[in-house]
Write a protein that holds these residues in place. Structure first.
Motif, PDB file in Angstrom:
ATOM      1  N   GLU B 160       0.826  -1.213   0.000  1.00  0.00           N
ATOM      2  CA  GLU B 160       0.000   0.000   0.000  1.00  0.00           C
ATOM      3  C   GLU B 160       0.860   1.263   0.000  1.00  0.00           C
ATOM      4  N   ALA B 161       1.923   1.251   0.805  1.00  0.00           N
ATOM      5  CA  ALA B 161       2.711   2.479   0.972  1.00  0.00           C
ATOM      6  C   ALA B 161       3.337   2.908  -0.347  1.00  0.00           C
ATOM      7  N   ASP B 162       3.797   1.923  -1.130  1.00  0.00           N
ATOM      8  CA  ASP B 162       4.467   2.270  -2.378  1.00  0.00           C
ATOM      9  C   ASP B 162       3.523   2.274  -3.570  1.00  0.00           C
ATOM     10  N   ASP B 163       2.263   1.876  -3.344  1.00  0.00           N
ATOM     11  CA  ASP B 163       1.287   1.806  -4.415  1.00  0.00           C
ATOM     12  C   ASP B 163       1.640   0.708  -5.425  1.00  0.00           C
ATOM     13  N   HIS B 164       2.353  -0.329  -4.960  1.00  0.00           N
ATOM     14  CA  HIS B 164       2.701  -1.437  -5.841  1.00  0.00           C
ATOM     15  C   HIS B 164       1.820  -2.640  -5.545  1.00  0.00           C
ATOM     16  N   PHE B 165       1.771  -3.567  -6.494  1.00  0.00           N
ATOM     17  CA  PHE B 165       1.173  -4.850  -6.190  1.00  0.00           C
ATOM     18  C   PHE B 165       1.945  -5.945  -6.925  1.00  0.00           C
ATOM     19  N   MET B 166       1.810  -7.174  -6.419  1.00  0.00           N
ATOM     20  CA  MET B 166       2.421  -8.317  -7.085  1.00  0.00           C
ATOM     21  C   MET B 166       1.407  -9.444  -7.053  1.00  0.00           C
ATOM     22  N   LEU B 167       1.173 -10.029  -8.212  1.00  0.00           N
ATOM     23  CA  LEU B 167       0.312 -11.205  -8.277  1.00  0.00           C
ATOM     24  C   LEU B 167       1.180 -12.362  -8.755  1.00  0.00           C
ATOM     25  N   ARG B 168       0.954 -13.551  -8.170  1.00  0.00           N
ATOM     26  CA  ARG B 168       1.654 -14.708  -8.713  1.00  0.00           C
ATOM     27  C   ARG B 168       0.617 -15.496  -9.497  1.00  0.00           C
ATOM     28  N   ILE B 169       0.920 -15.771 -10.744  1.00  0.00           N
ATOM     29  CA  ILE B 169      -0.029 -16.458 -11.607  1.00  0.00           C
ATOM     30  C   ILE B 169       0.541 -17.829 -11.937  1.00  0.00           C
ATOM     31  N   THR B 170      -0.283 -18.832 -11.778  1.00  0.00           N
ATOM     32  CA  THR B 170       0.238 -20.178 -11.959  1.00  0.00           C
ATOM     33  C   THR B 170      -0.567 -20.948 -12.990  1.00  0.00           C
ATOM     34  N   ASP B 171       0.105 -21.898 -13.640  1.00  0.00           N
ATOM     35  CA  ASP B 171      -0.620 -22.784 -14.548  1.00  0.00           C
ATOM     36  C   ASP B 171      -0.700 -24.179 -13.942  1.00  0.00           C
ATOM     37  N   GLY B 172      -0.313 -24.298 -12.693  1.00  0.00           N
ATOM     38  CA  GLY B 172      -0.337 -25.596 -12.035  1.00  0.00           C
ATOM     39  C   GLY B 172       1.056 -26.079 -11.736  1.00  0.00           C
ATOM     40  N   ASP B 173       1.943 -25.920 -12.683  1.00  0.00           N
ATOM     41  CA  ASP B 173       3.309 -26.355 -12.477  1.00  0.00           C
ATOM     42  C   ASP B 173       4.231 -25.188 -12.201  1.00  0.00           C
ATOM     43  N   ASP B 186      -4.632   3.057  -8.890  1.00  0.00           N
ATOM     44  CA  ASP B 186      -5.273   3.205 -10.188  1.00  0.00           C
ATOM     45  C   ASP B 186      -6.109   1.966 -10.525  1.00  0.00           C
ATOM     46  N   PHE B 187      -5.548   0.799 -10.283  1.00  0.00           N
ATOM     47  CA  PHE B 187      -6.257  -0.444 -10.569  1.00  0.00           C
ATOM     48  C   PHE B 187      -7.500  -0.570  -9.703  1.00  0.00           C
ATOM     49  N   ARG B 188      -7.324  -0.233  -8.428  1.00  0.00           N
ATOM     50  CA  ARG B 188      -8.464  -0.336  -7.507  1.00  0.00           C
ATOM     51  C   ARG B 188      -9.586   0.584  -7.952  1.00  0.00           C
ATOM     52  N   GLU B 189      -9.161   1.807  -8.310  1.00  0.00           N
ATOM     53  CA  GLU B 189     -10.148   2.827  -8.669  1.00  0.00           C
ATOM     54  C   GLU B 189     -10.920   2.418  -9.921  1.00  0.00           C
ATOM     55  N   GLN B 190     -10.179   1.916 -10.917  1.00  0.00           N
ATOM     56  CA  GLN B 190     -10.846   1.640 -12.184  1.00  0.00           C
ATOM     57  C   GLN B 190     -11.556   0.301 -12.207  1.00  0.00           C
ATOM     58  N   LEU B 191     -11.040  -0.668 -11.461  1.00  0.00           N
ATOM     59  CA  LEU B 191     -11.646  -1.992 -11.537  1.00  0.00           C
ATOM     60  C   LEU B 191     -12.625  -2.257 -10.395  1.00  0.00           C
ATOM     61  N   GLY B 192     -12.659  -1.355  -9.451  1.00  0.00           N
ATOM     62  CA  GLY B 192     -13.622  -1.492  -8.351  1.00  0.00           C
ATOM     63  C   GLY B 192     -13.405  -2.784  -7.586  1.00  0.00           C
ATOM     64  N   GLY B 193     -14.473  -3.546  -7.389  1.00  0.00           N
ATOM     65  CA  GLY B 193     -14.399  -4.758  -6.580  1.00  0.00           C
ATOM     66  C   GLY B 193     -13.619  -5.884  -7.239  1.00  0.00           C
ATOM     67  N   LYS B 194     -13.267  -5.700  -8.526  1.00  0.00           N
ATOM     68  CA  LYS B 194     -12.590  -6.803  -9.215  1.00  0.00           C
ATOM     69  C   LYS B 194     -11.093  -6.834  -8.953  1.00  0.00           C
ATOM     70  N   PRO B 224      -5.147  -0.920 -16.181  1.00  0.00           N
ATOM     71  CA  PRO B 224      -6.234  -1.688 -15.568  1.00  0.00           C
ATOM     72  C   PRO B 224      -7.123  -2.352 -16.613  1.00  0.00           C
ATOM     73  N   GLN B 225      -7.242  -1.690 -17.800  1.00  0.00           N
ATOM     74  CA  GLN B 225      -8.132  -2.266 -18.808  1.00  0.00           C
ATOM     75  C   GLN B 225      -7.617  -3.605 -19.305  1.00  0.00           C
ATOM     76  N   ARG B 226      -6.368  -3.897 -19.012  1.00  0.00           N
ATOM     77  CA  ARG B 226      -5.796  -5.118 -19.551  1.00  0.00           C
ATOM     78  C   ARG B 226      -5.726  -6.225 -18.506  1.00  0.00           C
ATOM     79  N   PHE B 227      -6.456  -6.037 -17.435  1.00  0.00           N
ATOM     80  CA  PHE B 227      -6.540  -7.084 -16.437  1.00  0.00           C
ATOM     81  C   PHE B 227      -7.984  -7.554 -16.401  1.00  0.00           C
ATOM     82  N   ARG B 228      -8.184  -8.857 -16.481  1.00  0.00           N
ATOM     83  CA  ARG B 228      -9.554  -9.334 -16.558  1.00  0.00           C
ATOM     84  C   ARG B 228      -9.663 -10.646 -15.787  1.00  0.00           C
ATOM     85  N   VAL B 229     -10.684 -10.740 -14.970  1.00  0.00           N
ATOM     86  CA  VAL B 229     -10.950 -12.011 -14.295  1.00  0.00           C
ATOM     87  C   VAL B 229     -11.840 -12.815 -15.229  1.00  0.00           C
ATOM     88  N   ILE B 230     -11.307 -13.935 -15.717  1.00  0.00           N
ATOM     89  CA  ILE B 230     -12.086 -14.747 -16.658  1.00  0.00           C
ATOM     90  C   ILE B 230     -13.095 -15.583 -15.896  1.00  0.00           C
TER      91      ILE B 230
END
Lengths: 375, 336, 474
Positions: B160-173, B186-194, B224-230
């Motif tokens: 939060e302090a640096d306004d950064h985030f990290m997601l780890r994305i896995t395909d199983g292996d 910015d992501f929070r603001e534009q994507l809301g609850g997503k 943010p427009q390029r992040f999507r929960v499928i």
């Protein structure tokens, strides 16, 4: 040369001074100058258009004519105009004084002007009316005058000539230089007809000279005191003094740049037909020019404009940003020599084409009413 | 003969022949259609008689431009589509072409080989860029923009302090880190609850894929427009017997009785059995060591029946299980 | 057929953008910053509706359509915006001669050629332009200063200077010069107040600048038309364009130079660019009027023959206006997407970048997508322009011009009220008064651009606050 040409070559000249460029760079560019963000180069441009500004915005209004020829818009009298002009020339011959004659344009509407010509011969003057033109100088069809179009008047005493023979040493020097470059002057040159159509009028001065002939001086107020190297230096004094008083870094450069801009203008003008009163107020007569190109020649104007812009960019880079990865001479070759070569080749072809069209001798009268002639 | 209504620009030609002279003298103005007689400038409308280009030709040119534009736009939108990367394949390239070689070979050569392999993934060469090896450290990087990956979120870290985030994305292996610098708010603001996504959500990410010899393979996400929960993760239960290779990468609650435990190297392979069908649960030591003691005991006591949230992975073509979220003790439970 | 999905979505949105962009042409006096501002507001509304990859083509096609379709109000309704300054006189003159179709289509073909040239200049944009962008970028403040100095100094007296005393001659000739100086100074002062008093940063202020531009350019035009009480005469429906291909050659050169200048220098509009380009590249004097011997049976002294070069000027003016317009509106956007090692963030200029940064983040490959959009949308827009022109010439003389102008007056006022409220209307009122000076005293209308030029140049050099303090504004 045209205003923009003078302006931009003045600016280009200033960019040859490394410290000026470094002073002018934005502070973020960190060009290593003692100051940054300076507007100093604008001074070069300002001073480079100043001579013509002084002429056209100021000087011409102080040249009050002895004869004012302001034709009636609806029903001008060409004969009377020609006679008035002849009388003015004869008066100049009789009195020995300089006589100035002012012609005014004929405005018929917001976008309509009556075109007329003033033609000079050694012993005769002629006024001829043509059709109505738009502000873009294009004739409107079917507007040839219904009144008498031509007026002719013989000069009673005077004989006209187009080149002065009363030369001071400076003018002699310039004429000698020109003849060295271009060969002897053509006979009869200098008595060009004048066409009046839109916006502003024109003025002639007539002065009897020592050989007894009357010298026809076109635009006697143009390029006189305003086109003087001495005046340029004088006018630059504030550009030295004000920065000095404001304790600005490199205060003297402001004056230098101003003089440079002004002098570039005068030097460029010397290539044209009218020179200037180069050393006014020390020597007042206006000299002739070197007559290398006409002032309105698009080829010289465009090539100087283009070259100046490229030189400005190259200089800015050379003295501040240093981004261009190639040698300066290669830049000059690639961006000036080759494009200009291509330009002059292209213009040569266009000129050839134009000459060919004239050769076909299908022409119409300016009013668009001429019968096409089949050859 | 004067040709005034031709297709193209018509130049007035004076070489009329006898008998055609009349035609040469009387023509129509191309603009107003009035008789312009012998004039070169139309007395009615002021148009220049000899200058005309037919509108039909102009329309043809415009029509051709539509076709060219359509082809151009179609081709451009096809070839500039984001390059598709599979997480596993990406990590493999990074491992094989960069990490395994970088300390042994000339960095420029390693970069060159890796670059050539990555380039096969894009249609438009401009999408791949690289940073030359640093003179001192030899570090270099290759980036693909835009690149697209799809996978499940296995870790969410918000600074939060640096306004950064990290997601780890896995395909199983394999998994890949996706970072957003100065982008969290910015992501929070534009994507809301997503945003941020829930764990195990299946997401599509389009950003810049970076294979770095120092920092590993990562993705950078700035828009943010390029992040999507499928697909949002819904907890599902699956019997061991029903787990097949089609489930690889998926998350399920799985129940089974602990059987044999082996230690081939730095991990434990724990056999789970349910109604006679067995499947392996692999727990690397670094994960096992971080588990609370109670959970460690639970997993290492044969005969206990456990309920775990597991991700289906693969070993030599057969499905196997991994702990989905070992940080959350509730995802490893004993069945009484 | 999966691979067709993305292209068809992009093409679909380009088409939609073209249609929507055409609607903007009914709003007079849009500056590129307004347009970006409007686009941005729209984007906030539609970002969830349009897939991200179709956003840039959608907005680009909108701008392309706008640069084509604003020819219509410029030509037929006399709603001359600032950039139309370049094409103002000839198109008005041609409409009054019934040649509105020619005027509109010449500009339109110029714009279409401009679109093609934009694409053909791609190597130039990638190889040469980044250097110019970066080099001049470090000197932008004085470059704008130089533009202003020449702009002011090159307004020559238009009067004939009648009179027998220097002062009377001076007064007669100087009306327009005085008016120009006054307009420039007043606009500059207003600009300094407008940008320093507002709490938002100078770049963001561009989004709120619509009332200023409407006041400076649109309202004075409308009022002028109302006073003139001029009805459009019946227009000819010609099958030909009154031009030849050489005209397009001459006109394009001027248009490209002026348009590039306007696309690069902040606050320099296509009109100002055209003035410089016109001065630098005018080749009319290549062929001078000939004074030939008159026919034998005539009593005339000379036969004065105007060369074809002179007749070209009106056509070249319209064509170069069209080319310059698309370079100014569309080129400025396109340059945002030219990503090179020197310009990793593209080459959008200050204000535009600021407005669009949240909406567009240029990536490699986008340039081609955008180029394709320009070609496609330009050709479609040209056909739309052609159709609307045909409708116009068929019906325009039946319309009561005054009614149209009152209608425009009301529409624009309502738009301003909704976008900026009462303060916006007050700003419009003040700027309208300044904007009327050039109309009545016949000086250049672009002097009003000092409203942006002066504050931007001063701010770039870092003197903005200083001047603000000296004027007691901060």
């Amino acid at each position: 040369m045209k205003g923009l040409t003078h302006f931009i070559s003045g600016v280009a000249a200033a960019t040859f001074i490394p410290e000026v460029v470094r002073m002018s760079a934005a502070s973020r560019a960190d060009a290593g100058g003692a100051v940054s963000n300076s507007f100093i180069i604008c001074l070069a441009g300002l001073y480079a258009v100043m001579p013509d500004t002084m002429d056209f915005k100021l000087g011409q209004f102080f040249s009050v004519a002895d004869y004012q020829i302001d034709p009636h818009p609806e029903n001008p009298d060409a004969q009377e105009m020609a006679e008035t002009l002849a009388e003015a020339i004869d008066t100049a011959h009789r009195s020995g004084e300089e006589i100035r004659v002012q012609f005014y344009p004929i405005q018929l509407g917001a976008n309509e002007w009556r075109r007329y010509h003033v033609l000079f011969d050694e012993d005769e003057v002629t006024i001829q009316f043509d059709d109505v033109v738009t502000t873009s100088q294009l004739p409107i069809p079917n507007t040839e005058p219904e009144f008498e179009r031509v007026g002719r008047a013989k000069l009673k005493e005077a004989t006209l000539k187009g080149r002065t023979t009363d030369l001071d040493w400076l003018n002699k020097l310039i004429r000698w230089t020109r003849q060295k470059i271009k060969g002897p002057d053509k006979k009869g040159s200098g008595m060009k007809p004048s066409t009046l159509d839109i916006l502003s009028g024109t003025q002639f001065a007539f002065q009897k000279e020592s050989d007894g002939k009357v010298y026809l001086n076109w635009l006697p107020w143009h390029r006189t005191w305003s086109h003087s190297y001495v005046l340029g230096a004088l006018l630059a004094i504030p550009a030295f003094v004000i920065p000095f008083l404001l304790n600005m870094t490199n205060w003297w450069l402001y004056g230098v740049v101003s003089i440079l801009g002004f002098w570039v203008h005068l030097t460029e003008d010397m290539t044209g037909h009218i020179g200037g009163s180069l050393l006014w107020p020390l020597f007042t007569p206006r000299t002739e020019g070197l007559e290398l190109f006409s002032a309105s020649d698009p080829r010289t104007n465009f090539s100087i404009d283009y070259t100046a812009v490229v030189l400005i960019i190259l200089n800015l880079d050379y003295f501040s940003t240093q981004l261009i990865p190639i040698n300066w001479w290669l830049s000059v070759l690639l961006f000036i020599v080759i494009p200009m070569g291509a330009y002059f080749w292209m213009i040569g072809e266009i000129k050839k084409n134009i000459r060919k069209t004239h050769g076909r001798s299908i022409e119409e009268a300016p009013d668009g009413s001429g019968e096409p002639v089949l050859d | 003969m004067v040709e005034l209504n031709g297709e193209e620009t018509t130049e007035y030609s004076a070489h009329g022949e006898i008998g055609e002279e009349d035609e040469a003298y009387y023509w129509e103005c191309p603009t107003c259609g009035d008789q312009a007689e012998g004039y070169l400038t139309c007395p009615t409308c002021g148009a220049r008689i000899t200058k005309s280009i037919s509108l039909g030709l102009i329309n043809k040119i415009a029509f051709a431009t539509i076709i060219i534009g359509l082809l151009f736009l179609g081709t451009a939108s096809f070839i500039t589509a984001p390059a598709e990367f599979e997480i596993g394949a990406t990590m493999e390239i990074h491992r094989e072409e960069i990490m395994d070689r970088v300390d042994l070979e000339d960095p420029a050569r390693v970069l060159n080989d890796a670059f050539r392999r990555i380039r096969r993934y894009v249609l438009y060469p401009g999408q791949v860029d690289y940073q030359e090896p640093d003179e001192e450290s030899g570090d270099f990087s290759i980036s693909v923009t835009p690149a697209r990956i799809v996978g499940r979120v296995s870790e969410v870290e918000l600074q939060e302090a640096d306004d950064h985030f990290m997601l780890r994305i896995t395909d199983g292996d394999d998994d890949i880190r996706v970072r957003g610098f100065n982008a969290l708010s910015d992501f929070r603001e534009q994507l809301g609850g997503k945003f941020p996504p829930n764990l195990f959500d299946r997401v599509e990410i389009i950003g810049s894929l970076d294979l770095d010899s120092q920092w590993g393979a990562q993705m950078y996400l700035s828009l943010p427009q390029r992040f999507r929960v499928i697909e949002s993760f819904e907890e599902q239960r699956r019997e061991i017997a029903a787990i097949g290779s089609a489930d690889i990468g998926e998350y399920y609650w799985v129940s089974g009785t602990i059987g044999e435990i082996s230690r081939p190297g730095q991990l434990r392979v724990i056999e789970l059995e349910d109604r006679g069908v067995r499947i392996d649960l692999t727990v690397p030591d670094f994960i096992f060591d971080d588990l609370p003691e109670e959970k460690q005991n639970l997993l290492t006591t044969p005969g206990t029946t456990v309920d775990i949230l597991a991700q289906v992975g693969e070993f030599r073509g057969n499905p196997q299980l991994d702990l989905a979220n070992p940080d959350d003790p509730d995802t490893i439970r004993e069945v009484q | 057929m999966d691979f067709l999905y993305r292209p068809s979505v992009i093409i679909g949105y380009s088409l939609l953008g073209t249609l929507i962009g055409s609607v903007f042409c009914s709003i007079p006096s849009l500056h590129i910053y307004n347009l970006a501002g409007v686009a941005f507001v729209m984007w906030l509304g539609v970002r969830s509706l349009i897939p991200y990859y179709a956003l840039a083509p959608f907005f680009m096609s909108m701008v392309v359509a706008f640069s084509f379709m604003n020819t219509i109000p410029m030509t037929f309704l006399g709603a001359f915006d600032e950039s139309a300054g370049a094409t103002l006189l000839p198109s008005a003159a041609m409409v009054s001669q019934g040649k509105g179709k020619d005027a509109s289509l010449l500009t339109g073909i110029g714009t279409l050629i401009g679109a093609l040239l934009l694409i053909l200049l791609t190597p130039f944009f990638y190889v040469i332009w980044p250097y110019i962008y970066e080099i001049v970028g470090a000197h932008l403040h004085w470059a704008l200063g130089v533009v202003m100095v020449f702009y002011i100094m090159s307004e020559w007296p238009k009067g004939a200077g009648r009179g027998t005393h220097p002062w009377t001659k001076f007064k007669d000739a100087w009306r327009n010069v005085f008016a120009g100086l006054f307009t420039f100074t007043a606009s500059a002062m207003f600009g300094l107040i407008f940008t320093t008093q507002s709490i938002i940063p100078i770049e963001a202020a561009f989004q709120n600048i619509m009332p200023v531009f409407v006041g400076f350019f649109a309202f004075p035009s409308i009022i002028q038309s109302l006073i003139a009480d001029y009805d459009v005469p019946k227009q000819y429906d010609s099958k030909q364009i009154n031009a030849d291909w050489k005209d397009f050659g001459y006109g394009s050169g001027v248009g490209v130079v002026g348009g590039l200048m306007a696309a690069y220098l902040p606050a320099v509009t296509a009109g100002i660019g055209a003035l410089f380009a016109g001065h630098a590249t005018n080749h009319q004097a290549l062929d001078k009027p000939k004074m030939e011997d008159p026919p034998e049976d005539s009593d005339l002294a000379i036969d004065y023959v105007m060369p074809e070069m002179y007749y070209r000027q009106e056509r070249n003016f319209l064509i170069s206006g069209g080319v310059g317009k698309i370079f100014y509106y569309v080129g400025a956007f396109l340059l945002l997407f030219v990503i090179t090692d020197m310009t990793p963030g593209g080459m959008g200029r200050g204000g535009l970048n600021f407005i669009l940064r949240p909406a567009f983040s240029p990536e490699p490959g986008d340039y081609w997508l955008i180029s394709g959009t320009i070609l496609f949308s330009a050709a479609i827009s040209f056909f739309m322009l052609y159709l609307v022109t045909k409708l116009c010439i068929k019906y325009i003389h039946n319309f009561d011009a005054a009614m149209l102008h009152y209608f425009a007056l009301i529409v624009v006022t309502v738009i301003i009220y909704f976008m900026t409220g009462i303060p916006g209307l007050i700003i419009t009122a003040i700027t309208t008064i300044i904007g009327m000076v050039p109309v009545f005293f016949n000086c250049r209308r672009s002097h009003c651009m000092a409203v942006l030029l002066v504050p931007i140049a001063l701010n770039m050099a870092g003197y903005g606050d200083l001047i603000g303090q000296m004027l007691g504004l901060v």
